[in-house]
Design an enzyme around this catalytic site. Structure first.
Site, PDB file in Angstrom:
ATOM      1  N   CYS A 337       0.825  -1.196   0.000  1.00 20.35           N
ATOM      2  CA  CYS A 337       0.000   0.000   0.000  1.00 20.35           C
ATOM      3  C   CYS A 337       0.865   1.255   0.000  1.00 20.35           C
ATOM      4  CB  CYS A 337      -0.993  -0.043   1.149  1.00 20.35           C
ATOM      5  SG  CYS A 337      -2.270  -1.270   0.806  1.00 20.35           S
ATOM      6  N   TYR A 365      21.444  -5.856  -4.454  1.00 12.95           N
ATOM      7  CA  TYR A 365      20.559  -4.936  -3.729  1.00 12.95           C
ATOM      8  C   TYR A 365      19.077  -5.307  -3.923  1.00 12.95           C
ATOM      9  CZ  TYR A 365      25.037  -2.686  -3.818  1.00 12.95           C
ATOM     10  OH  TYR A 365      26.387  -2.460  -3.709  1.00 12.95           O
TER      11      TYR A 365
HETATM   12  C1  LIG Z   1      28.467  -0.424  -1.863  1.00 13.48           C
HETATM   13  C2  LIG Z   1      29.934  -0.402  -1.890  1.00 13.48           C
HETATM   14  C3  LIG Z   1      30.606  -1.050  -2.934  1.00 13.48           C
HETATM   15  C4  LIG Z   1      29.919  -1.757  -4.086  1.00 13.48           C
HETATM   16  O1  LIG Z   1      29.329  -0.912  -5.009  1.00 13.48           O
HETATM   17  P1  LIG Z   1      28.686  -1.520  -6.353  1.00 13.48           P
HETATM   18  O2  LIG Z   1      28.149  -0.387  -7.087  1.00 13.48           O
HETATM   19  O3  LIG Z   1      27.634  -2.506  -5.929  1.00 13.48           O
HETATM   20  O4  LIG Z   1      29.742  -2.245  -7.074  1.00 13.48           O
HETATM   21  C5  LIG Z   1      31.994  -1.040  -2.859  1.00 13.48           C
HETATM   22  N1  LIG Z   1      32.661  -0.427  -1.855  1.00 13.48           N
HETATM   23  C6  LIG Z   1      32.036   0.196  -0.838  1.00 13.48           C
HETATM   24  C7  LIG Z   1      32.827   0.836   0.241  1.00 13.48           C
HETATM   25  C8  LIG Z   1      30.649   0.240  -0.834  1.00 13.48           C
HETATM   26  O5  LIG Z   1      30.022   0.874   0.162  1.00 13.48           O
END
Ligand SMILES: *Cc1c(COP(=O)(O)O)cnc(C)c1O
Length: 410
Positions: A337, A365
């Site tokens: 919702c 994600y």
């Molecule tokens: C989220 C993150 C990543 C990965 O980023 P992607 O876009 O999924 O490859 C790498 N290093 C750090 C420190 C992050 O917070």
């Protein structure tokens, strides 16, 4: 996912069969694709001593972590709980890069106790670290290079207003703290955000890092974070990692010569490793034609895949129950919702109630950002490995919603 003999298959397994066997909504991951992506990066940067630190937060299922460990990946974690999962999966402490942001100092001491590679992004934390450990435990530093890069503002982390990293303009302060406490800085790190397509951004980061690195004599690695973009649609521009590999390895190796020692080259990809390997399978509950739009309502929502609503992320959608049906325009929505539109005005093969739809690029994600909003249950997860479908997380049940609740007498 390929269409062969009238059915969508991954590793020769029909996706509709998986929906029947395990129910929907269902996350499905292709182990071959995950390993392929890891190997691609290792090959692209093989000109240097490269280490791939899989960013666990993209998809933290223990079996996925084990798969990556077994195939020669290291891991990047952002919380002590992710670190514990990684260690449980088999990673050795030194393979775990711990990059927290804004955590309690107690968690950092826990990371030291566990023996992790600790990466700090704050002058006040660096000072506390120096006061406590002096030269007995090294750490690395996350710098903010003041570069605007990445697909959009929310996933961009290296610009001047970002909370991440210590500004490169504060290098004098960094050196002051490092000198005062004799801290051994073993790595320098920059992560500027996600969905970066241009090699030039990485090369610009390289210039900054190499310039800075000369003044840190104890380095073991330089870490370029991540940001590799993958394809969301056919014909999408993606990071050309082979081109980048050639250019960056060259300048990295030149830098190492000047520096006087061979260093490790680190990357921390999340999305690049697992995004394309994942599918979210959902069932069509209702087809609702209005005078202007035909809505397709599915048995999932922003509680299971929030990226379209949170980042305007595009996820390709396929009607895997009717691959040859005539195409029409639909708007695919969730059952929460809230306005939880997965995709507006999508051309899909005719959708009927009961059909199964597959959302692509759901590996990164997806599940890891899922919630129990609207008191809905989280989906099951299945890993396709060696041509077999293995359940790697059971579907939640009603009891799970109450598991940690305390029901008091009212
Ligand atoms: C989220 C993150 C990543 C990965 O980023 P992607 O876009 O999924 O490859 C790498 N290093 C750090 C420190 C992050 O917070």
């Amino acid at each position: 996912m390929e269409l062969s003999q009238g059915a969508y298959k991954v590793q020769n397994i029909k996706l509709t069969d998986l929906a029947n066997q395990f129910g929907t909504p269902l996350y499905v991951y292709d182990a071959n694709k995950i390993v392929h992506q890891l190997k691609t990066l290792k090959t692209a940067f093989s000109g240097s001593d490269v280490r791939i630190k899989y960013a666990a937060k993209a998809l933290t299922n223990i079996s996925i972590l084990k798969l990556l460990y077994k195939n020669g990946s290291d891991v990047d974690v952002v919380s002590i709980q992710e670190a514990q999962l990684a260690l449980r999966a088999g990673f050795k402490p030194h393979q775990v890069m711990y990059t927290p942001s804004g955590v309690d100092f107690a968690e950092i001491t826990e990371a030291v106790t566990l023996g992790l590679t600790v990466n700090l992004d704050n002058l006040s934390v660096l000072t506390k670290f120096g006061e406590k450990y002096h030269d007995t435990y090294p750490c690395s530093i996350r710098l903010n290079p003041h570069i605007m890069a990445g697909g959009n503002y929310k996933i961009s982390t290296g610009h001047s207003n970002s909370k991440f990293g210590i500004s490169v303009f504060q290098l004098p302060e960094i050196h002051e703290v490092v000198k005062k406490y004799r801290i051994k800085i073993n790595g320098l790190h920059i992560h500027t955000g996600s969905d970066i397509t241009e090699s030039e951004v990485f090369l610009k980061m390289a210039d900054i890092l190499f310039g800075v690195a000369r003044d840190f004599p104890h380095l073991k690695f330089i870490d370029f974070g991540s940001g590799f973009k993958v394809a969301y649609k056919e014909g999408d521009i993606v990071t050309n990692v082979y081109d980048l590999g050639l250019k960056l390895s060259k300048s990295f190796n030149e830098f190492c010569q000047h520096y006087g020692r061979k260093l490790e080259l680190h990357f921390e990809p999340g999305k690049f490793i697992v995004s394309e390997a994942g599918y979210l399978l959902v069932k069509v509950n209702v087809v609702k034609a209005t005078p202007s739009v035909t809505f397709v309502g599915v048995d999932s929502g922003l509680n299971h895949l929030i990226r379209p609503m949170m980042y305007d992320a595009y996820h390709d959608i396929a009607n895997i129950s009717n691959p040859t049906g005539s195409q029409k325009l639909y708007t695919v929505v969730g059952y929460i919702c809230e306005t939880d539109t997965f995709g507006a005005d999508r051309k899909l093969n005719e959708v009927r109630e009961g059909d199964i739809l597959a959302f692509k690029n759901a590996g990164a994600y997806g599940f890891s950002m899922s919630s129990n909003y609207n008191s809905r249950l989280k989906p099951a997860e299945v890993l396709l490995i060696n041509g077999e479908a293995k359940l790697i997380r059971e579907r939640e049940q009603f009891e799970d919603l109450l598991a940690r609740q305390v029901e008091i007498d009212i």
